[in-house]
Design a protein around this motif. Structure first.
Motif, PDB file in Angstrom:
ATOM      1  N   TYR A   1       0.826  -1.205   0.000  1.00  0.00           N
ATOM      2  CA  TYR A   1       0.000   0.000   0.000  1.00  0.00           C
ATOM      3  C   TYR A   1       0.866   1.262   0.000  1.00  0.00           C
TER       4      TYR A   1
ATOM      5  N   GLN B   1      -4.769  -8.144  -5.304  1.00  0.00           N
ATOM      6  CA  GLN B   1      -5.922  -8.936  -5.743  1.00  0.00           C
ATOM      7  C   GLN B   1      -5.625 -10.428  -5.672  1.00  0.00           C
TER       8      GLN B   1
ATOM      9  N   LEU C   1      -5.662 -12.149  -2.238  1.00  0.00           N
ATOM     10  CA  LEU C   1      -6.911 -12.307  -1.480  1.00  0.00           C
ATOM     11  C   LEU C   1      -7.325 -13.773  -1.410  1.00  0.00           C
TER      12      LEU C   1
ATOM     13  N   ILE D   1     -15.275  -9.389   3.443  1.00  0.00           N
ATOM     14  CA  ILE D   1     -14.170  -8.420   3.395  1.00  0.00           C
ATOM     15  C   ILE D   1     -13.358  -8.624   2.123  1.00  0.00           C
TER      16      ILE D   1
ATOM     17  N   ASN E   1     -15.296  -7.350  -0.853  1.00  0.00           N
ATOM     18  CA  ASN E   1     -15.308  -5.887  -0.912  1.00  0.00           C
ATOM     19  C   ASN E   1     -13.959  -5.343  -1.379  1.00  0.00           C
ATOM     20  N   LEU E   2     -12.875  -5.938  -0.886  1.00  0.00           N
ATOM     21  CA  LEU E   2     -11.547  -5.509  -1.329  1.00  0.00           C
ATOM     22  C   LEU E   2     -11.367  -5.784  -2.820  1.00  0.00           C
TER      23      LEU E   2
ATOM     24  N   LEU F   1     -13.064  -3.127  -4.754  1.00  0.00           N
ATOM     25  CA  LEU F   1     -12.293  -1.893  -4.725  1.00  0.00           C
ATOM     26  C   LEU F   1     -11.091  -1.971  -5.659  1.00  0.00           C
ATOM     27  N   TYR F   2     -10.379  -3.095  -5.636  1.00  0.00           N
ATOM     28  CA  TYR F   2      -9.196  -3.249  -6.484  1.00  0.00           C
ATOM     29  C   TYR F   2      -9.569  -3.195  -7.965  1.00  0.00           C
TER      30      TYR F   2
ATOM     31  N   LEU G   1      -6.909   2.598   3.333  1.00  0.00           N
ATOM     32  CA  LEU G   1      -6.633   1.165   3.457  1.00  0.00           C
ATOM     33  C   LEU G   1      -5.246   0.930   4.049  1.00  0.00           C
TER      34      LEU G   1
ATOM     35  N   TRP H   1      -4.508  -1.115   7.478  1.00  0.00           N
ATOM     36  CA  TRP H   1      -3.621  -2.279   7.498  1.00  0.00           C
ATOM     37  C   TRP H   1      -2.425  -2.033   8.415  1.00  0.00           C
TER      38      TRP H   1
END
Length: 151
Positions: A31, A74, A77, A85, A88-89, A92-93, A122, A126
């Motif tokens: 990130y 991605q 995950l 979760i 949802n991530l 977003l990605y 994010l 994290w």
């Protein structure tokens, strides 16, 4: 003794940090690199959503690095264990990559700043999670290719 590469020591230190970081810390590093590269890309766009001809290549490299990092996030995950979760991530990605792809043509600062804001939030979340005592050290498997996040 003269050094050929003044950043060689830093790069070795950074690589050691990456190899010994916990999984949560690795995510924070991804990130951080995404935020840093996106900030660089945004700073190359003027108020009229134009990029100087001499900065187009730098802009492309920065946005491509952010896309590479998001893709790495991605594929990391775990959709089965991560439940809502993770879903949802993933959404977003996908959105982030769409905006980044669109930005190669439009250079829209507003949209990129929106992605930057969400990536920063994010990253901060994290970072807090990675500092928890439940986060254990992990080694990157030697057979797994790694993403160069150092620029």
């Amino acid at each position: 003794m003269a050094y050929n590469n003044p950043y060689g020591g830093y790069n070795a230190y950074r690589q050691t940090g990456i190899k010994t970081a916990s999984q949560g810390q690795l995510i924070v590093m991804l990130y951080e690199a995404a935020v840093s590269n996106l900030e660089k890309a945004i700073n190359l766009i003027d108020e009229q959503n134009k990029i100087a001809p001499g900065n187009i290549e730098s802009f492309g490299k920065c946005t491509q690095k952010v896309q590479d990092i998001i893709t790495e996030l991605q594929v990391s995950l775990d959709m089965e264990k991560g439940g809502e979760i993770a879903q949802n991530l993933m959404s977003l990605y996908v959105y982030f990559n769409k905006v980044l792809l669109d930005s190669t043509l439009t250079h829209n600062r507003k949209n990129l700043n929106e992605v930057l804001k969400m990536l920063t939030e994010l990253k901060d979340s994290w970072s807090v999670a990675a500092q928890s005592t439940a986060n254990t050290q992990t080694q990157v498997p030697p057979d797994r290719p790694t993403l160069n996040i150092t620029g």
